[in-house]
Design a protein around this motif. Sequence first.
Motif, PDB file in Angstrom:
ATOM      1  N   MET A   1      98.268  42.658 -39.531  1.00  0.00           N
ATOM      2  CA  MET A   1      98.266  40.952 -38.970  1.00  0.00           C
ATOM      3  C   MET A   1      98.350  41.312 -38.016  1.00  0.00           C
ATOM      4  O   MET A   1      99.333  41.601 -37.110  1.00  0.00           O
ATOM      5  CB  MET A   1      99.189  40.943 -40.025  1.00  0.00           C
ATOM      6  N   ILE A  28      98.197  26.801 -44.353  1.00  0.00           N
ATOM      7  CA  ILE A  28      98.683  28.073 -44.512  1.00  0.00           C
ATOM      8  C   ILE A  28      98.960  26.921 -45.991  1.00  0.00           C
ATOM      9  O   ILE A  28     100.034  25.793 -45.771  1.00  0.00           O
ATOM     10  CB  ILE A  28      99.667  28.925 -44.155  1.00  0.00           C
ATOM     11  N   SER A  29      98.664  26.934 -47.613  1.00  0.00           N
ATOM     12  CA  SER A  29      99.970  26.533 -48.602  1.00  0.00           C
ATOM     13  C   SER A  29     100.515  27.384 -48.821  1.00  0.00           C
ATOM     14  O   SER A  29     100.635  28.634 -49.490  1.00  0.00           O
ATOM     15  CB  SER A  29      98.504  25.399 -49.203  1.00  0.00           C
ATOM     16  N   GLY A  31      98.508  30.463 -49.966  1.00  0.00           N
ATOM     17  CA  GLY A  31      98.254  31.532 -48.796  1.00  0.00           C
ATOM     18  C   GLY A  31      97.832  33.032 -49.654  1.00  0.00           C
ATOM     19  O   GLY A  31      97.029  33.886 -49.215  1.00  0.00           O
ATOM     20  N   THR A  32      97.110  32.919 -51.088  1.00  0.00           N
ATOM     21  CA  THR A  32      96.622  34.062 -51.517  1.00  0.00           C
ATOM     22  C   THR A  32      95.669  34.510 -51.216  1.00  0.00           C
ATOM     23  O   THR A  32      95.173  35.487 -51.183  1.00  0.00           O
ATOM     24  CB  THR A  32      96.663  33.814 -53.023  1.00  0.00           C
ATOM     25  N   LEU A  35      96.449  35.340 -46.577  1.00  0.00           N
ATOM     26  CA  LEU A  35      97.321  35.839 -46.087  1.00  0.00           C
ATOM     27  C   LEU A  35      96.229  37.242 -46.683  1.00  0.00           C
ATOM     28  O   LEU A  35      96.429  38.615 -45.556  1.00  0.00           O
ATOM     29  CB  LEU A  35      98.605  36.096 -47.223  1.00  0.00           C
ATOM     30  N   ASP A  36      95.755  37.872 -47.979  1.00  0.00           N
ATOM     31  CA  ASP A  36      95.171  38.600 -47.972  1.00  0.00           C
ATOM     32  C   ASP A  36      93.961  39.144 -46.661  1.00  0.00           C
ATOM     33  O   ASP A  36      93.552  40.133 -45.778  1.00  0.00           O
ATOM     34  CB  ASP A  36      93.850  38.328 -48.965  1.00  0.00           C
ATOM     35  N   LYS A  39      95.536  39.910 -43.600  1.00  0.00           N
ATOM     36  CA  LYS A  39      96.429  41.749 -43.549  1.00  0.00           C
ATOM     37  C   LYS A  39      94.744  42.673 -42.672  1.00  0.00           C
ATOM     38  O   LYS A  39      94.989  43.300 -42.746  1.00  0.00           O
ATOM     39  CB  LYS A  39      96.432  41.996 -45.242  1.00  0.00           C
ATOM     40  N   LEU A  40      93.633  42.308 -43.291  1.00  0.00           N
ATOM     41  CA  LEU A  40      92.772  42.811 -42.728  1.00  0.00           C
ATOM     42  C   LEU A  40      91.650  42.931 -41.494  1.00  0.00           C
ATOM     43  O   LEU A  40      91.030  43.315 -41.523  1.00  0.00           O
ATOM     44  CB  LEU A  40      91.557  42.533 -44.049  1.00  0.00           C
ATOM     45  N   ILE A 103      98.711  34.732 -59.868  1.00  0.00           N
ATOM     46  CA  ILE A 103      97.856  33.391 -58.232  1.00  0.00           C
ATOM     47  C   ILE A 103      97.764  31.951 -58.428  1.00  0.00           C
ATOM     48  O   ILE A 103      98.008  31.363 -57.693  1.00  0.00           O
ATOM     49  CB  ILE A 103      96.689  34.240 -58.363  1.00  0.00           C
TER      50      ILE A 103
END
Lengths: 328, 218
Positions: A1, A28-29, A31-32, A35-36, A39-40, A103
């Motif tokens: 990240m 951001i709320s 973030g599902t 953040l995914d 990370k990529l 989720i």
Amino acid sequence: MQPFTYVRANSVNEAAAAVAARPQAKFISGGTNLLDLMKLEVERPTHLVDISRLPLDRIEETPEGGLRIGAQVRNSDLAAEPRVRSRYPMLSQALLAGASGQIRNKASTAGNLLQRTRCSYFYDRNMPCNKRAPGSGCAALGGFNRMHAVLGASDACIAVHPSDMAVAMAALDAAVETTLPDGTQRTIPVGDLSRLPGSTPHVETALGHGEMITAVILPPPPPGRQLYRKVRDRASYAFALVSVATIVEKSGDRIQSARIALGGVAPKPWRPMEAEYVLAGAAAADAAFTEAAESALAGAVGRGSNDFKIPLAKRTIRQTLAAAVEGV
Amino acid sequence: MAETDYRITRRAVLEGGAATCLFLASGLPVGAENAGAAMTAGPATAPIPRIPMTFRINAVEHALELDPRTTLLDALRNHLGLTGSKKGCDHGQCGACTVLVNGRRINSCLSLAAQHEGDEITTVEGLADRDRLHPVQAAFVAHDGFQCGYCTPGQICSAVGMLEEVRAGWPSHASTDLAFGPAALSDAEIRERMSGNICRCAAYPNIVAAIRDAAEEV
């Protein structure tokens, strides 16, 4: 990240201004999805403004007889809300057909609308993608495009909008309320929130930078039976190959009015208005369902691996209309 | 700040060396912003201000100061020594990281620790009442609801949260009627509601049996 700084917003206006002040800032709320992607390193915000605790988590009656859903209402709360279950059952059905229990407990209403495509080439930074890297090309066009769009796509991008919830909201003629960085507000129909890719697939929504969704407005429930049907590769926790949201109002043996919205086939929740015109006043029988299905997919373009979506969408429309009519 | 009973794990030793590991275990005291540079993955030219945060985990208050990028899962595992929650896919697809936040199940890998300021978090380590297993834990043992066990903490935390959702009358995609009542918890309902937890050993029949049993007891 990639590194970023983080602040928790205390008000809507403060949040909108904080994002507007920095070009690489994001809200951001839950973030599902964000953040995914972070990370990529597909998403690389340098500043996150946390809006998850803003007091936008209520579901209220509107003077018109509809519901105002706060942007921070979690997907699970919205699906379980008694007024949604009884008056907007297709919305509960669509929400429950998406994601997993974990989720749905995290994902917000606005975040669901603004989630990004799951196109595997968008996710893979080693591949060309006009949405992620404008001008680099579209690897999905000649690639593995089984999950991709057959309606509304362009030669620059054939990614689909992944949301189930948005499909039901489009059928219900919902609208989003937003606050702009200067503090003014506006309303955008859910059907106009996502933009078709054209030659600029990286521009995905009608929102400006720093413009924040504060609520979704549901008009009073339209007459008729609501139904959401999702077809996917496995029975649970999978994105749609095709989904159909429909509202059918019958009068005797005839269809008074009908609405259709399609998911999994286009870059936005797809309302085939021509199919709705076909159904209005028609005899409630398979001939009309078939004609509606044919007209809904008349402009469809397959790209190889996703050709099957065209007949699949037609069959699903016919079957969902029949089921909705039977239940009336 | 709570004292952390921390043992060095093989993984931590492999990743960072024992000294770093012990340092992480202490939590980062406020004002020690430069001390943790070794664990910052970003470019050395761009130091990131750490964020102080407090939350209650398994009924114990914890205060940490962490890189903003730290997920709740990494805070639990790498900074608090609570390695019960597992990192499987790290993208919310497998459910091995499932914990309860204010009673609700979430994927701790898809959540920033900083977003949980003041939250009440329960991990698999916090479910039992001293030596008495939580009914869902006991049911997994009784029904052999696992093979390798890697997904089990996530399965158990998810099942605890799921049974609470059932008690609240939440419908699911498997519900024939949106007016769902807890009495309607069939095996199909359990499977649908647990679809966010993958078991690579495919111990599903026993997991479903364990949850079915626990549902009557919880």
